[in-house]
Design a protein around this motif. Structure first.
Motif, mmCIF file in Angstrom:
data_model
loop_
_atom_site.group_PDB
_atom_site.id
_atom_site.type_symbol
_atom_site.label_atom_id
_atom_site.label_comp_id
_atom_site.label_asym_id
_atom_site.label_seq_id
_atom_site.Cartn_x
_atom_site.Cartn_y
_atom_site.Cartn_z
ATOM 1 N N ILE A 58 0.876 -1.169 0.000
ATOM 2 C CA ILE A 58 0.000 0.000 0.000
ATOM 3 C C ILE A 58 0.911 1.216 0.000
ATOM 4 C CG2 ILE A 58 -1.804 1.272 1.228
ATOM 5 C CD1 ILE A 58 -2.771 -1.418 0.220
ATOM 6 N N ASP A 59 0.773 2.063 -1.001
ATOM 7 C CA ASP A 59 1.683 3.194 -1.165
ATOM 8 C C ASP A 59 1.824 4.015 0.110
ATOM 9 O OD1 ASP A 59 2.143 2.491 -3.759
ATOM 10 O OD2 ASP A 59 0.800 3.987 -4.644
ATOM 11 N N ASP A 60 3.062 4.302 0.461
ATOM 12 C CA ASP A 60 3.426 5.244 1.524
ATOM 13 C C ASP A 60 3.133 4.772 2.949
ATOM 14 O OD1 ASP A 60 4.345 7.123 -0.335
ATOM 15 O OD2 ASP A 60 2.349 7.985 -0.578
ATOM 16 N N ILE A 61 2.574 3.559 3.123
ATOM 17 C CA ILE A 61 2.241 3.139 4.484
ATOM 18 C C ILE A 61 2.569 1.673 4.772
ATOM 19 C CG2 ILE A 61 -0.160 2.518 3.975
ATOM 20 C CD1 ILE A 61 1.202 4.238 7.184
ATOM 21 N N LEU A 62 2.550 0.784 3.766
ATOM 22 C CA LEU A 62 2.774 -0.640 4.022
ATOM 23 C C LEU A 62 3.810 -1.204 3.050
ATOM 24 C CD1 LEU A 62 1.790 -2.933 5.860
ATOM 25 C CD2 LEU A 62 0.075 -3.505 4.122
ATOM 26 N N PRO A 63 5.085 -1.290 3.479
ATOM 27 C CA PRO A 63 6.145 -1.783 2.603
ATOM 28 C C PRO A 63 6.023 -3.284 2.333
ATOM 29 C CG PRO A 63 7.031 -0.499 4.435
ATOM 30 C CD PRO A 63 5.602 -0.818 4.765
ATOM 31 N N GLU A 64 6.586 -3.682 1.206
ATOM 32 C CA GLU A 64 6.599 -5.092 0.812
ATOM 33 C C GLU A 64 7.869 -5.765 1.334
ATOM 34 O OE1 GLU A 64 5.707 -7.607 -3.326
ATOM 35 O OE2 GLU A 64 6.535 -5.576 -3.412
ATOM 36 N N HIS A 65 7.804 -7.092 1.539
ATOM 37 C CA HIS A 65 8.950 -7.912 1.951
ATOM 38 C C HIS A 65 9.507 -7.497 3.312
ATOM 39 C CE1 HIS A 65 8.674 -9.364 -2.082
ATOM 40 N NE2 HIS A 65 9.151 -8.257 -2.620
#
Length: 340
Positions: A58-65
């Motif tokens: 989720i852009d700007d709030i939930l990073p991947e990996h």
């Protein structure tokens, strides 16, 4: 015995087979000499490897990996927000949702607000599960190797753990035990590339409940605060950042009949609204900076105050307290949005 279950590939070298077997069984890989290890590290330093950009579920709030903890009050909307996020995440990821917190009826109600049918790449596992023969298949522990085997079958896997205290079979306030549990969760991202989100409850002061190891061993910690109407129904939620390894921004969501929808609100609007809520009595600039610390820097607050004083949208009263100007001087809401 292991070789009977995992036949050796005669076309591969013994070392390759042992390395593959070690990865599958969790056994240590074949030893290297100190010189071989140093050479391996030199050739595979982070800057010599292909660039891995920071990406977001989720852009700007939930990073991947990464491992992210989302904390908030019980009944504050954590699971609902997660359902909202999953609608976006499922476009390019498989989601394994491990739920030990809700019964079947509650899960059906929450999912029903966002989906008429279950997306084929959304794997929701609760303790009510039974197989075709009627055998109960409750959710396994996160440390179970079966979880890793499932991730291997998924595309861009995302794991949601709902909630931490239901999955951790240890004292929530014990730093050593909680550190080991969170490290097991983080292993899914660091070693196997999954994105892991843990839903957790906040403490009485609004921070992360339990041992400090929960935050210390996580990549990111987010805090959810919800607003409710007189009937106790959630009207909006704000997700702010308590800790992050990458740059994240506070997000606001409003509740509708179909669930949470995101509303983009400018920083100026949020600062103005804080002062409006304290008018006509007023609020000191120091208190404004404290209330806005989750989404605005001190310099941003000072710049905002200066600009809005010059524009006569704010005024200073007794004891230098800030308040909005009289109604006829206050700009319409749409004027503030145009400024954004």
């Amino acid at each position: 015995d292991i070789d009977k279950e995992q036949p050796v590939d005669t076309n591969s070298s013994p070392v390759k087979h042992l390395t593959k077997l070690a990865a599958e069984t969790g056994a240590p890989p074949p030893p290297l000499t100190p010189k071989e290890m140093l050479d391996l590290l030199r050739r595979n330093s982070p800057l010599n490897l292909p660039a891995q950009p920071i990406t977001y579920l989720i852009d700007d709030i939930l990073p991947e990996h990464m491992l992210t903890v989302l904390d908030g009050k019980g009944g504050g909307g954590k699971s609902t927000l997660m359902m909202c996020w999953c609608k976006t995440i499922l476009k390019d990821h498989d989601v394994l949702y491990l739920d030990k917190d809700n019964n079947l009826s509650v899960a059906q109600y929450g999912l029903g607000r966002f989906y008429t049918t279950m997306p084929p790449n959304f794997y929701y596992w609760g303790d009510w599960l039974k197989d075709d023969a009627g055998t109960e298949r409750p959710v396994v522990s996160i440390e179970n190797p079966f979880v890793v085997q499932m991730l291997a079958e998924m595309h861009n896997p995302v794991v949601v753990i709902d909630t931490l205290n239901r999955f951790s079979a240890c004292d929530e306030n014990d730093n050593r035990e909680m550190g080991e549990f969170v490290s097991q969760c983080k292993r899914l991202s660091n070693r196997y590339g999954a994105s892991v989100i843990i839903l957790h409850h906040e403490n009485k002061s609004g921070g992360v409940r339990g041992a400090s190891a929960i935050s210390d061993n996580s990549d990111n910690v987010l805090s959810l605060v919800s607003q409710k109407d007189e009937g106790g129904n959630i009207t909006s939620v704000v997700v702010s950042v308590l800790k992050s390894k990458v740059k994240l921004k506070t997000q606001t969501y409003n509740m509708s009949d179909t669930g949470l929808t995101q509303t983009i609100v400018s920083t100026d609007e949020r600062l103005y609204d804080i002062i409006l809520q304290h008018s006509p009595a007023g609020i000191s600039q120091n208190n404004l900076e404290k209330l806005a610390s989750g989404f605005a820097t001190r310099n941003k607050v000072r710049t905002f105050v200066g600009e809005y004083l010059v524009a006569k949208k704010l005024k200073r009263g007794k004891k230098d307290l800030l308040s909005v100007c009289d109604e006829e001087e206050v700009p319409m809401k749409k004027d503030l949005k145009e400024k954004k």
